[in-house]
Write an enzyme that holds these catalytic residues in place. Structure first.
Site, PDB file in Angstrom:
ATOM      1  N   ASP A  82       1.830  -3.709   2.917  1.00 26.19           N
ATOM      2  CA  ASP A  82       2.073  -4.884   3.840  1.00 26.19           C
ATOM      3  C   ASP A  82       1.141  -6.039   3.242  1.00 26.19           C
ATOM      4  O   ASP A  82       2.057  -7.251   3.817  1.00 26.19           O
ATOM      5  CB  ASP A  82       1.056  -4.391   4.984  1.00 26.19           C
ATOM      6  CG  ASP A  82       1.369  -3.186   5.594  1.00 26.19           C
ATOM      7  OD1 ASP A  82       2.445  -2.677   5.639  1.00 26.19           O
ATOM      8  OD2 ASP A  82       0.435  -2.355   5.852  1.00 26.19           O
ATOM      9  N   LYS A 140       3.406  -1.222 -11.749  1.00 26.71           N
ATOM     10  CA  LYS A 140       4.419  -1.222 -12.633  1.00 26.71           C
ATOM     11  C   LYS A 140       4.901  -2.744 -12.290  1.00 26.71           C
ATOM     12  O   LYS A 140       5.786  -3.349 -12.869  1.00 26.71           O
ATOM     13  CB  LYS A 140       5.732  -0.088 -12.588  1.00 26.71           C
ATOM     14  CG  LYS A 140       5.046   0.869 -13.125  1.00 26.71           C
ATOM     15  CD  LYS A 140       6.358   2.061 -13.093  1.00 26.71           C
ATOM     16  CE  LYS A 140       5.807   3.448 -13.827  1.00 26.71           C
ATOM     17  NZ  LYS A 140       7.104   4.164 -13.664  1.00 26.71           N
ATOM     18  N   GLY A 141       4.408  -3.259 -11.304  1.00 27.89           N
ATOM     19  CA  GLY A 141       4.852  -4.683 -10.736  1.00 27.89           C
ATOM     20  C   GLY A 141       5.930  -4.548  -9.590  1.00 27.89           C
ATOM     21  O   GLY A 141       6.143  -3.706  -8.738  1.00 27.89           O
ATOM     22  N   ASP A 160      -7.641  -1.272   5.784  1.00 29.49           N
ATOM     23  CA  ASP A 160      -6.410  -1.572   5.672  1.00 29.49           C
ATOM     24  C   ASP A 160      -5.993  -3.122   5.574  1.00 29.49           C
ATOM     25  O   ASP A 160      -5.044  -3.477   5.120  1.00 29.49           O
ATOM     26  CB  ASP A 160      -5.579  -1.260   7.181  1.00 29.49           C
ATOM     27  CG  ASP A 160      -5.614   0.367   7.186  1.00 29.49           C
ATOM     28  OD1 ASP A 160      -6.144   1.052   6.766  1.00 29.49           O
ATOM     29  OD2 ASP A 160      -4.785   0.612   8.241  1.00 29.49           O
ATOM     30  N   GLY A 193      -2.739  -0.551  11.240  1.00 26.22           N
ATOM     31  CA  GLY A 193      -1.268  -0.554  11.307  1.00 26.22           C
ATOM     32  C   GLY A 193      -0.392  -1.321  10.350  1.00 26.22           C
ATOM     33  O   GLY A 193      -1.011  -2.601  10.400  1.00 26.22           O
ATOM     34  N   ALA A 230      -1.694  -2.314   0.917  1.00 23.94           N
ATOM     35  CA  ALA A 230      -1.142  -3.186  -0.188  1.00 23.94           C
ATOM     36  C   ALA A 230       0.252  -3.535   0.146  1.00 23.94           C
ATOM     37  O   ALA A 230       0.635  -4.735  -0.194  1.00 23.94           O
ATOM     38  CB  ALA A 230      -1.403  -2.323  -1.505  1.00 23.94           C
TER      39      ALA A 230
END
Length: 318
Positions: free
Chosen positions: A260, A232-233, A296, A37, A258
């Site tokens: 979060d 792309k950063g 997650d 979550g 990623a």
């Protein structure tokens, strides 16, 4: 080691069923139970970096709810404002992961326990020694009444002198983009730090040109507009200036969580007085690390791991 900085978040948590194989979900033979979550992932990310993390939530008073409760406590999250409630099953989602690391999520969160939170449950005492309150659009999307709760949280946070960060975290399986826009624009005037994906801000504003982003940030007095753009950063607009940092070169295994992780990294770096470019570098590093592990939040690093990873490519002197 826990820092003196306090962070609070509000939101749902779920049992995440991770697939035992990549590919379309209908061909996956089995799943592994995890906790996930967006808000819980963020809370775990902050706690592992050493921030004092408080979470406001509700879980079902069932075996899955107890599992998440025990798991979050084990991560060092302050659970004093999390309750297990009868008659509301803990939410579940099933993840689909493709060969390239991309994926989809299938939600089963009807009658979520989080719906039992009322505005009067948000007490001023919850916000003592809290520096930043972080909210996510996922919580808003679960039910329209949650917007009232979020506004109450912001009202109390501002009254206590806390900054407010917000990640739209758009979930179009839970509501329409028109519903999302209405809710977001209600909150934007109170947001100090906006952490959004490039694709999300394009959906919200229907324009992701720098000029449009600058106008938006200045109109709503958003002090820090952070744009996450995956491989792309990321870039940051603050005090009339743009800063940009490239992504870390990694091969992603699972991209869920990623964003979060990026949020947790950015908030940590902000609280610890990193420069604008250092904040982006550190947050990019956390986001990259999350994608190298299936799950997650399994890839969310501890502070020493994060600094070691970031220092391989870029120097942050602390």
């Amino acid at each position: 080691m826990t820092s003196n900085f306090g962070v609070l978040t509000l939101g749902d948590a779920m049992i995440t069923m991770n697939p035992s194989a990549t590919g379309p979900l209908r061909f996956v033979p089995g799943f592994e139970r995890k906790a996930g979550g967006a808000e819980l992932n963020f809370a775990i990310g902050c706690a592992r970096l050493g921030l004092r993390m408080k979470w406001i939530s509700r879980l079902g008073k069932d075996e899955f709810g107890r599992f998440i409760d025990n798991f979050a406590r084990g991560e060092g999250i302050d659970m004093s404002d999390v309750r297990l409630v009868e008659g509301y099953p803990t939410s579940i989602n099933f993840k689909e992961i493709r060969e390239d690391g991309s994926g989809k999520t299938f939600y089963y969160r009807h009658n979520s326990p989080i719906l039992t939170i009322e505005p009067e449950d948000i007490k001023e005492s919850m916000f003592e020694d809290i520096d930043i309150v972080h909210l996510s659009g996922v919580y808003l999307a679960i039910d329209p009444r949650n917007i009232l709760i979020a506004k109450r949280v912001i009202e109390v946070a501002k009254g206590k002198g806390s900054k407010v960060s917000f990640d739209p975290n758009i979930r179009l399986k839970l509501w329409t983009i028109e519903e999302a826009r209405k809710a977001y624009f209600d909150l934007f005037p109170s947001v100090d730090i906006l952490l959004t994906g490039r694709d999300e801000i394009q959906l919200i504003l229907e324009d992701d040109r720098e000029e449009a982003l600058e106008t938006f940030a200045e109109k709503y007095d958003i002090n820090q507009l952070v744009i996450k753009d995956g491989e792309k950063g990321s870039k940051l607009y603050t005090n009339g200036l743009w800063f940009e940092k490239e992504a870390f070169p990694i091969v992603p295994i699972d991209t869920v969580g990623a964003g979060d992780g990026f949020d947790a990294g950015y908030i940590y770096a902000l609280l610890n007085d990193y420069s604008s470019e250092e904040r982006l570098t550190f947050a990019n590093g956390i986001g990259a690390m999350v994608t190298t592990v299936s799950g997650d939040n399994e890839g969310l690093p501890y502070l020493e791991e994060a600094l070691s990873f970031v220092h391989r490519e870029a120097v942050i002197e602390r």
